[in-house]
Write a protein that holds these residues in place. Structure first.
Motif, PDB file in Angstrom:
ATOM      1  N   GLU A   1       0.907  -1.251   0.070  1.00 27.54           N
ATOM      2  CA  GLU A   1       0.034  -0.180   0.203  1.00 27.54           C
ATOM      3  C   GLU A   1       0.860   1.340  -0.005  1.00 27.54           C
ATOM      4  O   GLU A   1       0.580   2.401  -0.710  1.00 27.54           O
ATOM      5  CB  GLU A   1      -0.956  -0.094   1.103  1.00 27.54           C
ATOM      6  CG  GLU A   1      -2.115  -0.938   1.141  1.00 27.54           C
ATOM      7  CD  GLU A   1      -2.865  -0.946  -0.103  1.00 27.54           C
ATOM      8  OE1 GLU A   1      -3.225   0.514  -0.585  1.00 27.54           O
ATOM      9  OE2 GLU A   1      -3.252  -1.881  -0.609  1.00 27.54           O
ATOM     10  N   LEU A   2       1.879   1.112   0.723  1.00 23.57           N
ATOM     11  CA  LEU A   2       2.909   2.388   0.524  1.00 23.57           C
ATOM     12  C   LEU A   2       3.233   2.625  -0.819  1.00 23.57           C
ATOM     13  O   LEU A   2       3.311   3.734  -1.245  1.00 23.57           O
ATOM     14  CB  LEU A   2       4.106   2.172   1.320  1.00 23.57           C
ATOM     15  CG  LEU A   2       5.312   3.012   1.185  1.00 23.57           C
ATOM     16  CD1 LEU A   2       4.839   4.365   1.729  1.00 23.57           C
ATOM     17  CD2 LEU A   2       6.653   2.515   1.974  1.00 23.57           C
ATOM     18  N   ARG A   3       3.633   1.675  -1.667  1.00 26.66           N
ATOM     19  CA  ARG A   3       3.916   1.913  -2.905  1.00 26.66           C
ATOM     20  C   ARG A   3       2.719   2.482  -3.733  1.00 26.66           C
ATOM     21  O   ARG A   3       3.144   3.477  -4.577  1.00 26.66           O
ATOM     22  CB  ARG A   3       4.362   0.639  -3.798  1.00 26.66           C
ATOM     23  CG  ARG A   3       5.725   0.065  -3.297  1.00 26.66           C
ATOM     24  CD  ARG A   3       6.180  -0.953  -4.065  1.00 26.66           C
ATOM     25  NE  ARG A   3       5.617  -2.263  -3.799  1.00 26.66           N
ATOM     26  CZ  ARG A   3       5.821  -3.322  -3.081  1.00 26.66           C
ATOM     27  NH1 ARG A   3       6.776  -3.100  -2.389  1.00 26.66           N
ATOM     28  NH2 ARG A   3       4.984  -4.101  -2.748  1.00 26.66           N
ATOM     29  N   LYS A   4       1.749   1.986  -3.572  1.00 25.70           N
ATOM     30  CA  LYS A   4       0.430   2.707  -4.125  1.00 25.70           C
ATOM     31  C   LYS A   4      -0.016   3.979  -3.715  1.00 25.70           C
ATOM     32  O   LYS A   4      -0.071   4.954  -4.574  1.00 25.70           O
ATOM     33  CB  LYS A   4      -0.886   1.691  -3.692  1.00 25.70           C
ATOM     34  CG  LYS A   4      -0.944   0.526  -4.494  1.00 25.70           C
ATOM     35  CD  LYS A   4      -2.018  -0.424  -3.964  1.00 25.70           C
ATOM     36  CE  LYS A   4      -2.161  -1.686  -4.610  1.00 25.70           C
ATOM     37  NZ  LYS A   4      -3.171  -2.456  -3.985  1.00 25.70           N
ATOM     38  N   LEU A   5       0.284   4.332  -2.610  1.00 30.67           N
ATOM     39  CA  LEU A   5       0.301   5.775  -2.027  1.00 30.67           C
ATOM     40  C   LEU A   5       1.500   6.487  -2.556  1.00 30.67           C
ATOM     41  O   LEU A   5       1.012   7.718  -2.943  1.00 30.67           O
ATOM     42  CB  LEU A   5       0.486   5.669  -0.447  1.00 30.67           C
ATOM     43  CG  LEU A   5      -0.898   5.078   0.334  1.00 30.67           C
ATOM     44  CD1 LEU A   5      -0.345   4.771   1.795  1.00 30.67           C
ATOM     45  CD2 LEU A   5      -2.175   6.000   0.389  1.00 30.67           C
ATOM     46  N   GLY A   6       2.629   6.166  -2.669  1.00 30.60           N
ATOM     47  CA  GLY A   6       3.651   7.084  -3.489  1.00 30.60           C
ATOM     48  C   GLY A   6       3.296   7.279  -4.919  1.00 30.60           C
ATOM     49  O   GLY A   6       3.553   8.497  -5.468  1.00 30.60           O
ATOM     50  N   ALA A   7       2.638   6.357  -5.375  1.00 30.49           N
ATOM     51  CA  ALA A   7       2.204   6.414  -6.974  1.00 30.49           C
ATOM     52  C   ALA A   7       1.258   7.432  -7.145  1.00 30.49           C
ATOM     53  O   ALA A   7       1.090   8.562  -7.754  1.00 30.49           O
ATOM     54  CB  ALA A   7       1.831   5.127  -7.663  1.00 30.49           C
ATOM     55  N   ILE A   8       0.086   7.565  -6.060  1.00 28.93           N
ATOM     56  CA  ILE A   8      -0.838   8.408  -5.932  1.00 28.93           C
ATOM     57  C   ILE A   8      -0.324   9.937  -5.877  1.00 28.93           C
ATOM     58  O   ILE A   8      -0.680  11.062  -6.392  1.00 28.93           O
ATOM     59  CB  ILE A   8      -1.938   8.034  -4.861  1.00 28.93           C
ATOM     60  CG1 ILE A   8      -2.579   6.842  -5.112  1.00 28.93           C
ATOM     61  CG2 ILE A   8      -2.799   9.526  -4.727  1.00 28.93           C
ATOM     62  CD1 ILE A   8      -3.491   6.385  -4.118  1.00 28.93           C
TER      63      ILE A   8
ATOM     64  N   LEU B   1      -4.975   4.573   2.382  1.00 29.11           N
ATOM     65  CA  LEU B   1      -4.519   4.658   3.842  1.00 29.11           C
ATOM     66  C   LEU B   1      -5.408   3.859   4.843  1.00 29.11           C
ATOM     67  O   LEU B   1      -4.662   3.324   5.561  1.00 29.11           O
ATOM     68  CB  LEU B   1      -4.578   6.357   4.140  1.00 29.11           C
ATOM     69  CG  LEU B   1      -3.982   6.744   5.474  1.00 29.11           C
ATOM     70  CD1 LEU B   1      -2.676   6.202   5.631  1.00 29.11           C
ATOM     71  CD2 LEU B   1      -4.256   8.176   5.686  1.00 29.11           C
ATOM     72  N   TYR B   2      -6.451   3.835   4.688  1.00 31.58           N
ATOM     73  CA  TYR B   2      -7.150   3.151   5.434  1.00 31.58           C
ATOM     74  C   TYR B   2      -6.739   1.348   5.447  1.00 31.58           C
ATOM     75  O   TYR B   2      -6.969   0.786   6.146  1.00 31.58           O
ATOM     76  CB  TYR B   2      -8.722   3.149   5.015  1.00 31.58           C
ATOM     77  CG  TYR B   2      -9.362   4.309   5.620  1.00 31.58           C
ATOM     78  CD1 TYR B   2      -9.073   4.841   6.686  1.00 31.58           C
ATOM     79  CD2 TYR B   2     -10.208   5.211   4.700  1.00 31.58           C
ATOM     80  CE1 TYR B   2      -9.557   6.130   7.235  1.00 31.58           C
ATOM     81  CE2 TYR B   2     -10.989   6.334   5.160  1.00 31.58           C
ATOM     82  CZ  TYR B   2     -10.665   7.022   6.338  1.00 31.58           C
ATOM     83  OH  TYR B   2     -11.097   8.037   6.723  1.00 31.58           O
ATOM     84  N   ILE B   3      -6.771   1.261   4.263  1.00 35.90           N
ATOM     85  CA  ILE B   3      -6.233  -0.400   3.763  1.00 35.90           C
ATOM     86  C   ILE B   3      -4.929  -0.430   4.524  1.00 35.90           C
ATOM     87  O   ILE B   3      -4.507  -1.480   5.181  1.00 35.90           O
ATOM     88  CB  ILE B   3      -6.193  -0.757   2.245  1.00 35.90           C
ATOM     89  CG1 ILE B   3      -7.512  -0.403   1.679  1.00 35.90           C
ATOM     90  CG2 ILE B   3      -5.383  -2.001   2.071  1.00 35.90           C
ATOM     91  CD1 ILE B   3      -7.722  -0.501   0.368  1.00 35.90           C
ATOM     92  N   ALA B   4      -4.077   0.427   4.222  1.00 34.42           N
ATOM     93  CA  ALA B   4      -2.808   0.137   4.869  1.00 34.42           C
ATOM     94  C   ALA B   4      -2.582   0.073   6.270  1.00 34.42           C
ATOM     95  O   ALA B   4      -1.837  -0.756   6.800  1.00 34.42           O
ATOM     96  CB  ALA B   4      -1.734   1.751   4.341  1.00 34.42           C
ATOM     97  N   LEU B   5      -3.572   0.900   6.952  1.00 27.70           N
ATOM     98  CA  LEU B   5      -3.530   0.654   8.601  1.00 27.70           C
ATOM     99  C   LEU B   5      -4.611  -0.088   9.199  1.00 27.70           C
ATOM    100  O   LEU B   5      -4.517  -0.413  10.363  1.00 27.70           O
ATOM    101  CB  LEU B   5      -3.875   2.245   9.273  1.00 27.70           C
ATOM    102  CG  LEU B   5      -2.880   3.291   8.832  1.00 27.70           C
ATOM    103  CD1 LEU B   5      -3.317   4.660   9.211  1.00 27.70           C
ATOM    104  CD2 LEU B   5      -1.790   3.184   9.256  1.00 27.70           C
ATOM    105  N   SER B   6      -5.081  -1.023   8.365  1.00 24.48           N
ATOM    106  CA  SER B   6      -6.109  -1.970   8.809  1.00 24.48           C
ATOM    107  C   SER B   6      -5.477  -2.956   9.617  1.00 24.48           C
ATOM    108  O   SER B   6      -6.362  -3.515  10.531  1.00 24.48           O
ATOM    109  CB  SER B   6      -6.731  -2.543   7.622  1.00 24.48           C
ATOM    110  OG  SER B   6      -6.093  -3.034   6.627  1.00 24.48           O
ATOM    111  N   ARG B   7      -4.432  -3.509   9.562  1.00 27.71           N
ATOM    112  CA  ARG B   7      -3.825  -4.427  10.326  1.00 27.71           C
ATOM    113  C   ARG B   7      -2.373  -3.892  11.004  1.00 27.71           C
ATOM    114  O   ARG B   7      -1.798  -3.082  10.552  1.00 27.71           O
ATOM    115  CB  ARG B   7      -3.580  -5.872   9.486  1.00 27.71           C
ATOM    116  CG  ARG B   7      -4.620  -6.461   8.955  1.00 27.71           C
ATOM    117  CD  ARG B   7      -4.327  -7.657   7.995  1.00 27.71           C
ATOM    118  NE  ARG B   7      -3.779  -8.637   8.770  1.00 27.71           N
ATOM    119  CZ  ARG B   7      -4.465  -9.615   9.693  1.00 27.71           C
ATOM    120  NH1 ARG B   7      -5.731  -9.698   9.309  1.00 27.71           N
ATOM    121  NH2 ARG B   7      -3.929 -10.530  10.288  1.00 27.71           N
ATOM    122  N   PRO B   8      -2.157  -4.208  12.336  1.00 36.96           N
ATOM    123  CA  PRO B   8      -1.003  -4.041  12.821  1.00 36.96           C
ATOM    124  C   PRO B   8       0.064  -4.626  12.233  1.00 36.96           C
ATOM    125  O   PRO B   8       0.271  -5.640  11.750  1.00 36.96           O
ATOM    126  CB  PRO B   8      -1.069  -4.406  14.530  1.00 36.96           C
ATOM    127  CG  PRO B   8      -2.016  -5.755  14.184  1.00 36.96           C
ATOM    128  CD  PRO B   8      -2.921  -5.379  13.107  1.00 36.96           C
TER     129      PRO B   8
END
Length: 327
Positions: A202-209, A229-236
């Motif tokens: 998800e970090l890579r996707k956020l960077g592309a955004i 961002l919500y997806i990235a933070l969904s699991r510890p």
């Protein structure tokens, strides 16, 4: 010292705000009490809001004709529709929030482990577990937000995950309100290591955004960013991911350090990996090197201070080995 945006958090009113339990009691939650200095709470007691007094006869969830109902056994009242109407009205009117803390096992507020009875009779059998009526409405309406009860927040790992999320989401809420692309870029840059710990994909996707090669408007970008961002933070995060990020940070200084300094750092990493010490020594070594070598990029990373220092505590050394506890 980092400045934090104050999260907006809905909380069950009985958790330190009012004597509104069915028996007139108040629940003293140390978690909620510690957060009061840093969080803007919105207290609510669904049972009081729908007109039930204090003290009052307790409620329970029963199974009737294959359907769960919320009843008050002593009076015989069925308040299912009344509670459902309140949930819809309240949750639709509170605006943007960053998380919720609800009462453990409450037939109204509980998010899990709420007893379901066979009938309204006082001595009827428990036939299952569910969520409370307000709790299930919250989980449906705000499935993407941090939602916990004060019972689960006694677990260190769950609590850290919750606090990290509410403070990051509060900061992001400010970015959205400001409406400036440079603030979104700054947010992503400062949270890069923390997002790397949580979810590298998800970090890579956020960077592309944020790179915005398609030249989208800020509103288009921030909406897309928020979803991921919500997806990235969904699991510890896993402890192995934390070690990976610490090694990534170590790479900033590896050519500037003596062999003894490197050995000291690797030693703390190995002890943490083996569950013999907490994360603090390794993190503090990296932070000291960031100051020593004036690495402003690392000093600005939220990974090293995801929430206010006043909320931090010494963790059990084996906390990273109990990754099932948060479920």
């Amino acid at each position: 010292m980092r400045e934090f945006v104050r999260p907006k958090v809905v909380v069950s009113r009985c958790l330190g705000f009012d004597h509104c339990r069915y028996n007139g009691n108040i629940i003293n939650s140390s978690i909620v009490a510690n957060l009061m200095e840093y969080v803007d709470f919105l207290p609510v007691c669904p049972e009081v809001e729908i007109g039930l007094g204090v003290p009052r006869d307790p409620l329970r969830i029963i199974l009737k004709n294959g359907e769960q109902r919320l009843v008050q056994p002593a009076s015989g009242r069925d308040i299912t529709e009344t509670m459902e109407a309140f949930c819809t009205d309240f949750l639709g009117s509170i605006g943007e929030i960053d998380g919720l803390i609800l009462k453990y096992r409450s037939p109204s507020c509980g998010i899990k482990e709420v007893k379901v009875y066979s009938t309204a009779a006082l001595k009827s059998a428990v036939i299952g577990k569910s969520s409370g009526y307000f709790g299930r409405a919250v989980l449906k309406e705000f499935s993407y937000l941090p939602v916990e009860d004060e019972g689960r927040l006694r677990n260190t790992r769950i609590k850290e995950h919750f606090m990290t999320r509410i403070f990051m989401l509060a900061a992001f809420r400010k970015v959205k309100s400001e409406g400036r692309m440079r603030n979104l870029v700054a947010f992503h840059t400062e949270n890069k290591y923390l997002l790397m710990v949580y979810n590298q994909e998800e970090l890579r996707k956020l960077g592309a955004i944020v790179a915005n090669k398609e030249r989208k408007t800020f509103q288009e970008l921030v909406s897309e960013y928020e979803k991921h961002l919500y997806i990235a933070l969904s699991r510890p995060p896993r402890y192995t991911s934390i070690i990976n990020v610490l090694m990534h940070a170590f790479g900033h200084f590896s050519e500037k350090l003596s062999n003894q300094e490197k050995a000291l750092f690797f030693g703390w990493i190995q002890k943490y990996r083996n569950g013999k010490v907490s994360l603090c020594p390794a993190i503090n070594i990296i932070r000291s090197w960031a100051v020593r070598f004036e690495d402003q990029y690392l000093m600005n990373q939220t990974f090293f201070e995801p929430y206010p220092e006043g909320l931090m505590e010494v963790n059990p050394v084996d906390s990273h080995l109990r990754e099932d506890l948060w479920k």
